[in-house]
Design an enzyme around this catalytic site. Structure first.
Site, mmCIF file in Angstrom:
data_model
loop_
_atom_site.group_PDB
_atom_site.id
_atom_site.type_symbol
_atom_site.label_atom_id
_atom_site.label_comp_id
_atom_site.label_asym_id
_atom_site.label_seq_id
_atom_site.Cartn_x
_atom_site.Cartn_y
_atom_site.Cartn_z
ATOM 1 N N PRO A 86 0.766 -1.343 0.036
ATOM 2 C CA PRO A 86 0.091 -0.156 0.105
ATOM 3 C C PRO A 86 0.560 1.418 0.253
ATOM 4 C CG PRO A 86 -0.220 -1.653 1.790
ATOM 5 C CD PRO A 86 0.902 -1.579 1.663
ATOM 6 N N GLU A 113 2.028 -8.415 8.590
ATOM 7 C CA GLU A 113 1.761 -6.768 8.663
ATOM 8 C C GLU A 113 2.650 -6.059 7.464
ATOM 9 O OE1 GLU A 113 -0.824 -6.595 11.137
ATOM 10 O OE2 GLU A 113 -0.100 -4.625 10.375
ATOM 11 N N ARG A 151 -0.877 -7.998 -21.163
ATOM 12 C CA ARG A 151 -1.807 -7.312 -22.308
ATOM 13 C C ARG A 151 -1.077 -6.359 -24.066
ATOM 14 N NH1 ARG A 151 -5.411 -3.619 -22.105
ATOM 15 N NH2 ARG A 151 -6.677 -4.840 -23.245
ATOM 16 N N ASP A 166 -7.651 1.050 -25.704
ATOM 17 C CA ASP A 166 -8.216 0.977 -24.924
ATOM 18 C C ASP A 166 -8.829 2.253 -23.856
ATOM 19 O OD1 ASP A 166 -8.401 -2.009 -24.739
ATOM 20 O OD2 ASP A 166 -6.133 -2.601 -23.555
HETATM 21 C C1 4H4 Z 1 2.529 -5.057 2.680
HETATM 22 C C2 4H4 Z 1 0.065 -5.479 4.109
HETATM 23 C C3 4H4 Z 1 2.834 -3.773 3.337
HETATM 24 C C4 4H4 Z 1 0.779 -3.445 5.342
HETATM 25 C C5 4H4 Z 1 0.944 -5.330 3.227
HETATM 26 C C6 4H4 Z 1 1.895 -3.514 4.929
HETATM 27 C C7 4H4 Z 1 -1.419 -4.542 -1.051
HETATM 28 C C8 4H4 Z 1 -2.058 -3.435 -2.069
HETATM 29 C C9 4H4 Z 1 -1.572 -4.119 -0.281
HETATM 30 C C10 4H4 Z 1 -0.776 -7.348 1.816
HETATM 31 C C11 4H4 Z 1 0.400 -6.577 2.274
HETATM 32 C C12 4H4 Z 1 -0.767 -6.128 1.911
HETATM 33 N N1 4H4 Z 1 -0.783 -4.330 -2.081
HETATM 34 N N2 4H4 Z 1 -1.348 -2.984 -3.718
HETATM 35 N N3 4H4 Z 1 -2.567 -2.054 -1.600
HETATM 36 N N4 4H4 Z 1 4.045 -2.250 6.157
HETATM 37 N N5 4H4 Z 1 -0.509 -5.745 0.304
HETATM 38 O O1 4H4 Z 1 -2.660 -4.286 0.409
HETATM 39 O O2 4H4 Z 1 3.321 -1.100 4.126
HETATM 40 O O3 4H4 Z 1 1.906 -1.277 5.610
HETATM 41 O O4 4H4 Z 1 -0.219 -3.407 -3.341
HETATM 42 S S1 4H4 Z 1 2.159 -2.267 5.228
#
Ligand code: 4H4
Length: 227
Positions: A86, A113, A151, A166
């Site tokens: 994220p 996490e 794609r 697209d």
């Molecule tokens: C990774 C959760 C890093 C929290 C994850 C963190 C996404 C998203 C996602 C499982 C993993 C989660 N991956 N786009 N959105 N510590 N992956 O939610 O950075 O908060 O790609 S952290």
């Protein structure tokens, strides 16, 4: 293009081998897909791949050693390591097209996490996010990347399809599209599309693309006028 997915759920990712155009492209050798189980690189007698977080805090973190070993097991000189997170650069069509130029993408999927920061700092080339929300794992984001990037790989889309028509290819949304029957529940296909006048059709489609974008995603119009 080769994708190697580093994951705790290797079977889930390999589901792509029987998924539509992606499965056909793998079968035809247009793209290669590997799925590597991070747990196989745990040196722990219980095959643990997570541990508590230094300094306290809720949840667990994926430990660095098994991740490091799984990266080293498939990394080549031309590889790019992407961590699905994220906190990453949010995926859009421009980034998809950028990544489609690579030869080998290693997609690291987090759980719990997330992962130890030292992996991100020293072994990840780019963090990529599919949106501003948090999932339980990185496997679905990895599949989004594989699908969207594939794609753009030659031969993956049939000849009758093209990425240039697209949504988002030119920064705008796609014009409305119709197929048979000409009248469906009393609703007719726009007359211009039945005219055979390709100049009129192209002009109508360009105007419609602008109108659809204006209605649904005015932010895209601002972005394209800023560029
Ligand atoms: C990774 C959760 C890093 C929290 C994850 C963190 C996404 C998203 C996602 C499982 C993993 C989660 N991956 N786009 N959105 N510590 N992956 O939610 O950075 O908060 O790609 S952290």
């Amino acid at each position: 293009m080769r994708f190697d997915v580093l994951t705790l759920f290797p079977e889930f990712v390999l589901g792509l081998q029987s998924y539509g155009l992606i499965g056909k492209a793998i079968e035809a050798g247009r793209i290669e897909l590997g799925s590597i189980d991070i747990r196989n690189f745990s040196r722990d007698k219980h095959r643990r791949v997570d541990d508590a977080i230094f300094g306290g805090g809720p949840g667990m973190l994926m430990t660095p050693e098994p991740i490091y070993e799984s990266i080293q097991s498939c990394r080549r000189a031309e590889s790019k390591v992407l961590f699905l997170s994220p906190q990453g650069r949010v995926l859009d069509q421009a980034l998809v097209q950028e990544l489609a130029q690579e030869e080998h993408l290693i997609l690291l999927c987090g759980h719990y996490e997330g992962i130890d920061q030292r992996i991100i700092d020293h072994y990840v080339d780019m963090e990529v996010s599919i949106g501003d929300y948090v999932l339980t794992g990185g496997e679905i984001p990895a599949m989004v990347l594989i699908d969207s990037i594939s794609r753009f790989i030659d031969g993956v889309l049939g000849n009758e399809e093209s990425v240039t028509e697209d949504s988002h290819y030119d920064g705008l949304l796609k014009y409305p599209v119709y197929t048979r029957p000409r009248v469906f529940q009393g609703h007719e296909v726009p007359e211009v599309l039945l005219s055979g006048d390709h100049g009129r059709i192209e002009a109508w489609r360009q105007e419609q693309s602008l109108e659809v974008t204006r209605q649904k995603r005015p932010d895209l119009l601002k972005k394209s006028s800023d560029n």
